[in-house]
Design a protein around this motif. Sequence first.
Motif, short mmCIF file in Angstrom:
data_model
loop_
_atom_site.label_atom_id
_atom_site.label_comp_id
_atom_site.label_asym_id
_atom_site.label_seq_id
_atom_site.Cartn_x
_atom_site.Cartn_y
_atom_site.Cartn_z
N THR A 68 3.51 8.33 18.69
CA THR A 68 4.27 9.53 18.37
C THR A 68 5.39 9.73 19.38
OG1 THR A 68 2.35 10.58 17.34
CG2 THR A 68 4.14 12.03 18.06
N SER A 113 -4.01 8.49 24.47
CA SER A 113 -4.25 8.24 23.05
C SER A 113 -3.17 7.29 22.53
CB SER A 113 -4.20 9.57 22.28
OG SER A 113 -3.92 9.35 20.92
N THR A 115 8.07 15.32 21.97
CA THR A 115 9.48 15.11 21.66
C THR A 115 10.26 14.77 22.91
OG1 THR A 115 9.97 17.45 21.99
CG2 THR A 115 9.34 16.76 19.76
N LYS A 171 -3.08 16.52 27.45
CA LYS A 171 -2.81 15.67 26.30
C LYS A 171 -3.08 16.47 25.03
CE LYS A 171 -4.40 11.81 29.11
NZ LYS A 171 -4.61 12.65 30.32
N PRO A 172 -2.20 17.40 24.70
CA PRO A 172 -2.45 18.28 23.54
C PRO A 172 -2.52 17.48 22.25
CG PRO A 172 -0.16 18.46 24.28
CD PRO A 172 -0.88 17.65 25.31
N ALA A 173 -3.50 17.81 21.44
CA ALA A 173 -3.74 17.03 20.22
C ALA A 173 -2.51 16.97 19.33
CB ALA A 173 -4.92 17.63 19.46
N GLU A 174 -1.78 18.06 19.25
CA GLU A 174 -0.62 18.11 18.35
C GLU A 174 0.71 18.07 19.10
OE1 GLU A 174 -1.16 17.73 15.21
OE2 GLU A 174 -3.32 17.81 15.61
N GLY A 175 0.68 17.72 20.36
CA GLY A 175 1.93 17.61 21.11
C GLY A 175 2.48 18.96 21.53
N PRO A 176 3.79 19.15 21.58
CA PRO A 176 4.80 18.19 21.11
C PRO A 176 5.02 17.04 22.09
CG PRO A 176 5.89 20.08 22.06
CD PRO A 176 4.42 20.39 22.08
N ARG A 200 -2.43 6.82 19.51
CA ARG A 200 -1.71 7.55 18.47
C ARG A 200 -0.61 8.42 19.08
NH1 ARG A 200 -1.81 12.62 16.92
NH2 ARG A 200 -3.66 13.06 18.18
N GLN A 201 -0.92 9.09 20.18
CA GLN A 201 0.08 9.92 20.84
C GLN A 201 1.20 9.07 21.44
OE1 GLN A 201 -1.95 12.48 23.59
NE2 GLN A 201 -2.72 13.83 21.98
#
Length: 288
Positions: free
Chosen positions: A208, A202, A83, A76-81, A204-205
């Motif tokens: 996103t 998350s 997409t 679950k990388p904090a900044e993604g991606p 938030r994720q």
Amino acid sequence: MVRRIDLTGADGLRLAAWEFTDPPKGRSADADQAPGVLLLHGLMGRASHWAPTARWLSERHRAVALDQRGHGRSDKPAEGPFTREAYVADAAAAVEQLGLAPAVLIGHSMGALTAWQLAAERPDLVKALVISDMRASALGAASQREWESWFRSWPLPFATLADVRKWFGEDDPRVERPNPARGAFFAEVMAEGPDGWRPLFSRRQMLTSRETWVFDAHWDSLAQVRCPTLVVRGLDGELGRAEAQEMVRVLPQGRYAEVPDAGHLVHYDQPEGWRAALAPFLEDVSPC
């Protein structure tokens, strides 16, 4: 038997997959020789949600369920991606690393979108497709705002799993009538911490991830799917009959099935009806 397999996503992420390895009935014990199936959960889901489906699939197929990025036991990388391209690339990597091609892809909700986008982009990897309760039309900004509000309403942390089941199955403002299957679905994506039970993902994720597809229509990619495709909807789900039938019309080899008394979580709400809808299609595309 179930075994975990660690895979590498397209950008180096660690992805967790779960293979159901019961020897196929009427076949040799070498399950690698059975037709391959990759199961893709929806937003907030996890591979274990497919366990009942994968068990009966494993009688005749090599069934593998993937925890998609940001979900379950995958990274679950904090900044993604987070997409569309990343999800599709992960699914392609899973099919290739597992040696499933050409595979049957079975996807629910967001996982179904990933499946059909992969089928459109990489027809060499996909022999057939099942789309469960995912719309091809855009949902729009209002839908995303509703999800943001819904996430804020969660009474976290939950004290017990029983509280999780009750809130999502009865007290959640989205629940029109008690739905124990929905409560069980969400209990399966919770983990216990020092202060109680919280989601494995998350929120938030998840927002996103959702915003990368909720504002767009996906009819063009659907029309590019050349393989046999079954569109399945629960009669009380999010995919309406008119839109589902239009999706079937757009698909070059589209078929249609309904599951009575099922909502959005078709395979969770009515597992027997779900199996009855899929079995004839799978027999046609992967005869054993």
